[in-house]
Design a protein around this motif. Structure first.
Motif, PDB file in Angstrom:
ATOM      1  N   ALA A 254       0.812  -1.206   0.000  1.00 57.62           N
ATOM      2  CA  ALA A 254       0.000   0.000   0.000  1.00 57.62           C
ATOM      3  C   ALA A 254       0.855   1.271   0.000  1.00 57.62           C
ATOM      4  N   PRO A 255       1.884   1.398   0.872  1.00 62.06           N
ATOM      5  CA  PRO A 255       2.686   2.630   0.851  1.00 62.06           C
ATOM      6  C   PRO A 255       3.433   2.843  -0.463  1.00 62.06           C
ATOM      7  N   ASN A 256       4.007   1.780  -1.018  1.00 60.28           N
ATOM      8  CA  ASN A 256       4.771   1.920  -2.256  1.00 60.28           C
ATOM      9  C   ASN A 256       3.870   2.283  -3.436  1.00 60.28           C
ATOM     10  N   ALA A 257       2.728   1.601  -3.509  1.00 58.04           N
ATOM     11  CA  ALA A 257       1.793   1.899  -4.600  1.00 58.04           C
ATOM     12  C   ALA A 257       1.304   3.332  -4.495  1.00 58.04           C
ATOM     13  N   PHE A 258       0.955   3.740  -3.277  1.00 60.66           N
ATOM     14  CA  PHE A 258       0.402   5.073  -3.107  1.00 60.66           C
ATOM     15  C   PHE A 258       1.432   6.150  -3.415  1.00 60.66           C
ATOM     16  N   GLY A 259       2.665   5.952  -2.966  1.00 61.02           N
ATOM     17  CA  GLY A 259       3.702   6.944  -3.218  1.00 61.02           C
ATOM     18  C   GLY A 259       3.953   7.157  -4.697  1.00 61.02           C
ATOM     19  N   ALA A 260       3.993   6.056  -5.457  1.00 63.47           N
ATOM     20  CA  ALA A 260       4.212   6.175  -6.897  1.00 63.47           C
ATOM     21  C   ALA A 260       3.031   6.849  -7.585  1.00 63.47           C
ATOM     22  N   VAL A 261       1.827   6.512  -7.151  1.00 62.92           N
ATOM     23  CA  VAL A 261       0.633   7.124  -7.740  1.00 62.92           C
ATOM     24  C   VAL A 261       0.605   8.620  -7.460  1.00 62.92           C
ATOM     25  N   GLU A 262       0.916   8.988  -6.221  1.00 66.00           N
ATOM     26  CA  GLU A 262       0.891  10.407  -5.866  1.00 66.00           C
ATOM     27  C   GLU A 262       1.877  11.198  -6.711  1.00 66.00           C
ATOM     28  N   ALA A 263       3.074  10.662  -6.917  1.00 65.86           N
ATOM     29  CA  ALA A 263       4.067  11.355  -7.743  1.00 65.86           C
ATOM     30  C   ALA A 263       3.568  11.539  -9.174  1.00 65.86           C
ATOM     31  N   GLN A 264       2.774  10.591  -9.655  1.00 65.13           N
ATOM     32  CA  GLN A 264       2.289  10.652 -11.039  1.00 65.13           C
ATOM     33  C   GLN A 264       1.105  11.581 -11.205  1.00 65.13           C
ATOM     34  N   VAL A 265       0.131  11.520 -10.296  1.00 59.85           N
ATOM     35  CA  VAL A 265      -1.131  12.219 -10.532  1.00 59.85           C
ATOM     36  C   VAL A 265      -1.248  13.559  -9.825  1.00 59.85           C
ATOM     37  N   PRO A 267       0.625  16.301  -9.868  1.00 54.76           N
ATOM     38  CA  PRO A 267       0.752  17.459 -10.775  1.00 54.76           C
ATOM     39  C   PRO A 267      -0.470  17.657 -11.659  1.00 54.76           C
ATOM     40  N   GLU A 268      -1.057  16.560 -12.102  1.00 55.60           N
ATOM     41  CA  GLU A 268      -2.250  16.655 -12.947  1.00 55.60           C
ATOM     42  C   GLU A 268      -3.421  17.241 -12.170  1.00 55.60           C
ATOM     43  N   LEU A 269      -3.595  16.794 -10.929  1.00 55.45           N
ATOM     44  CA  LEU A 269      -4.648  17.346 -10.086  1.00 55.45           C
ATOM     45  C   LEU A 269      -4.421  18.830  -9.843  1.00 55.45           C
ATOM     46  N   SER A 270      -3.173  19.204  -9.633  1.00 51.16           N
ATOM     47  CA  SER A 270      -2.855  20.609  -9.398  1.00 51.16           C
ATOM     48  C   SER A 270      -3.182  21.463 -10.614  1.00 51.16           C
ATOM     49  N   ARG A 271      -2.836  20.964 -11.794  1.00 51.60           N
ATOM     50  CA  ARG A 271      -3.144  21.712 -13.016  1.00 51.60           C
ATOM     51  C   ARG A 271      -4.645  21.885 -13.193  1.00 51.60           C
ATOM     52  N   ALA A 272      -5.392  20.881 -12.774  1.00 49.25           N
ATOM     53  CA  ALA A 272      -6.850  20.938 -12.892  1.00 49.25           C
ATOM     54  C   ALA A 272      -7.494  21.673 -11.721  1.00 49.25           C
ATOM     55  N   GLU A 273      -6.656  22.182 -10.788  1.00 46.10           N
ATOM     56  CA  GLU A 273      -7.144  22.853  -9.581  1.00 46.10           C
ATOM     57  C   GLU A 273      -8.145  21.959  -8.855  1.00 46.10           C
ATOM     58  N   SER A 274      -7.759  20.700  -8.707  1.00 47.88           N
ATOM     59  CA  SER A 274      -8.618  19.718  -8.071  1.00 47.88           C
ATOM     60  C   SER A 274      -7.805  18.919  -7.059  1.00 47.88           C
ATOM     61  N   PHE A 275      -8.471  18.038  -6.349  1.00 49.64           N
ATOM     62  CA  PHE A 275      -7.808  17.122  -5.433  1.00 49.64           C
ATOM     63  C   PHE A 275      -8.675  15.872  -5.319  1.00 49.64           C
ATOM     64  N   ALA A 276      -8.130  14.856  -4.685  1.00 50.26           N
ATOM     65  CA  ALA A 276      -8.875  13.601  -4.538  1.00 50.26           C
ATOM     66  C   ALA A 276      -8.571  12.989  -3.180  1.00 50.26           C
ATOM     67  N   THR A 277      -9.623  12.580  -2.469  1.00 53.64           N
ATOM     68  CA  THR A 277      -9.422  11.756  -1.286  1.00 53.64           C
ATOM     69  C   THR A 277      -9.333  10.306  -1.740  1.00 53.64           C
ATOM     70  N   ASP A 294      -4.555   6.326   3.902  1.00 52.36           N
ATOM     71  CA  ASP A 294      -5.801   7.075   3.779  1.00 52.36           C
ATOM     72  C   ASP A 294      -5.470   8.543   3.566  1.00 52.36           C
ATOM     73  N   ALA A 295      -5.663   9.010   2.342  1.00 55.23           N
ATOM     74  CA  ALA A 295      -5.349  10.396   1.983  1.00 55.23           C
ATOM     75  C   ALA A 295      -6.601  11.254   2.106  1.00 55.23           C
ATOM     76  N   GLY A 296      -6.882  11.678   3.320  1.00 53.64           N
ATOM     77  CA  GLY A 296      -7.987  12.587   3.545  1.00 53.64           C
ATOM     78  C   GLY A 296      -9.363  11.999   3.353  1.00 53.64           C
ATOM     79  N   LEU A 319      -4.836  13.696  -2.072  1.00 57.86           N
ATOM     80  CA  LEU A 319      -3.970  13.786  -3.245  1.00 57.86           C
ATOM     81  C   LEU A 319      -4.141  15.149  -3.892  1.00 57.86           C
ATOM     82  N   GLY A 320      -3.029  15.794  -4.205  1.00 56.79           N
ATOM     83  CA  GLY A 320      -3.094  17.112  -4.809  1.00 56.79           C
ATOM     84  C   GLY A 320      -2.944  18.235  -3.813  1.00 56.79           C
ATOM     85  N   LEU A 321      -3.086  17.938  -2.521  1.00 57.05           N
ATOM     86  CA  LEU A 321      -2.920  18.952  -1.474  1.00 57.05           C
ATOM     87  C   LEU A 321      -1.793  18.611  -0.509  1.00 57.05           C
ATOM     88  N   HIS A 322      -1.341  17.347  -0.520  1.00 57.74           N
ATOM     89  CA  HIS A 322      -0.302  16.907   0.405  1.00 57.74           C
ATOM     90  C   HIS A 322       1.047  17.504   0.004  1.00 57.74           C
TER      91      HIS A 322
END
Length: 401
Positions: A254-265, A267-277, A294-296, A319-322
């Motif tokens: 879970a930590p490894n998968a989440f860390g890689a996903v966060e690094a990938q998505v 920036p995209e969430l930030s560009r879209a001015e969005s976030f995801a729990t 658990d991200a928010g 995600l997108g705010l951390h």
């Protein structure tokens, strides 16, 4: 201006064009449906603007015409043989078609609607085209029992209304395509001895900004629930991207998968001015231990076999705010025999009072249901009678007693 009188109308389209029209209309999935306000609005404006007895939005298949929207004193059958219509006889016309007096035109004077009620004399129609090849799939047209014509400004207005209709048709095709794509992302059944996992997702609009997923790897059962800020297509696309990023790390902790996903998505969430729990956990079936990030999200209810319950909250940001570079908190919980884990999106809270007390109401609904199928059915029923105003997702993981 490319206005045509009936004397210059070409012959009907060849058979291959009819097949292409039929295929496009099948993809639109609007032919068999009833009246839709997005089309009714256009034909109402057309009738009022031109002061005619009837205005119509027609869709042409291979050999029949479907009237998708009609504003007329005389109501026509919604499906008519194509050859018996003005539109069917002008399908090959490259531009607008004007028929000042149908009784004086040999191409149309034998039509039933000319010889019989409503005794059409005037006709004006513009083609509706779709796709990269601009295939003509129908017309927006006007009729009247009195001979008349249109000036250049009138034709330009009718063409603008036709463009509006084309965009509505194209938007419907895009929505249908996106709905189909995202529906195909629903997780399939998995076999984990001693456990059962199931769930539902009810979008507030065309598509959902929530997503849920589960799959099995050598590590165990991977379970994810996420909620992207907002609703509709943009949220749905962002959710689909997050899901894809997670699946690409399907066998990771879970930590490894989440860390890689966060690094990938992120920036995209930030560009879209969005976030995801997001809640993402990996269950080890032998022990019942779930390691999770658990991200928010914080909407995780554990029903214990002894009748008590635990709400697992989150202290991390979405995600997108951390902040970049800050570690995520890894949590664990244990599903004992007879325990149930229910993970929801915040749309579930809106089924009651929007507070965390709604999670307990949800737990009570589960305990009072004969089985998980009954429980999910009751959730759907409540969503139908108490519109949550948001996307709704519920995932249930049950461990056999």
């Amino acid at each position: 201006m490319a206005t045509e009188t009936a004397s210059t109308v070409q012959s009907t389209t060849p058979g291959q064009d009819a097949a292409r029209r039929a295929a496009l209309l099948a993809a639109l999935d609007v032919v068999q449906g009833g009246a839709e306000e997005r089309f009714e609005r256009i034909t109402r404006i057309a009738r009022e603007a031109f002061g005619v007895s009837g205005s119509f939005l027609n869709l042409a298949g291979d050999d029949h015409l479907t009237i998708k929207s009609q504003q007329s004193d005389k109501r026509f059958d919604p499906v008519i043989p194509l050859e018996d219509t003005f539109c069917g006889r002008t399908l090959a016309s490259p531009g607008p078609v004007l028929v000042p007096d149908a009784l004086r035109d040999e191409r149309f004077r034998d039509l039933p609607m000319v010889l019989q009620d409503p005794n059409v004399r005037f006709y004006a129609g513009v083609p509706l085209r779709l796709g990269a090849e601009h295939v003509k799939v129908g017309t927006l047209c006007l009729i009247d029992p009195q001979p008349r014509t249109l000036d250049d400004d009138d034709v330009a207005l009718l063409q603008e209304l036709g463009i509006w209709a084309e965009r509505e048709l194209a938007a419907g095709a895009d929505e249908d395509r996106l709905r189909s794509v995202l529906a195909g992302l629903e997780p399939g059944a998995v076999d984990v001895p001693g456990y059962r996992i199931t769930g539902l997702s009810v979008p507030h609009g065309v598509v959902s900004g929530d997503f849920h997923d589960w799959h099995v790897s050598d590590r165990g059962l991977h379970v994810t629930v996420s909620d992207v800020m907002g609703k509709g297509m943009s949220a749905g696309l962002l959710a689909a991207n997050i899901r894809g990023a997670l699946l690409a790390r399907g066998a990771a902790t879970a930590p490894n998968a989440f860390g890689a996903v966060e690094a990938q998505v992120a920036p995209e969430l930030s560009r879209a001015e969005s976030f995801a729990t997001l809640f993402h956990g990996v269950l080890e079936p032998a022990t019942g231990v779930v390691e999770f990030i658990d991200a928010g999200h914080g909407l995780v209810l554990q029903l214990h076999h002894d009748g008590t319950e635990t709400i697992h909250r989150s202290l991390d940001l979405p995600l997108g705010l951390h902040p970049v570079g800050f570690e995520r908190t890894t949590g664990t919980l244990e599903l004992e025999p007879g325990d149930v884990l229910i993970v929801v999106s915040d749309g579930a809270l809106e089924l009651w009072d929007s507070t965390l007390a709604s999670l307990s109401r949800l737990g009570g609904l589960y305990r009072n249901s004969a089985d998980v199928g009954t429980f999910l059915g009751r959730i759907r029923a409540r969503a139908a009678s108490h519109d949550p105003g948001d996307d709704l997702t519920v995932v249930v993981v049950e461990r056999a007693a």
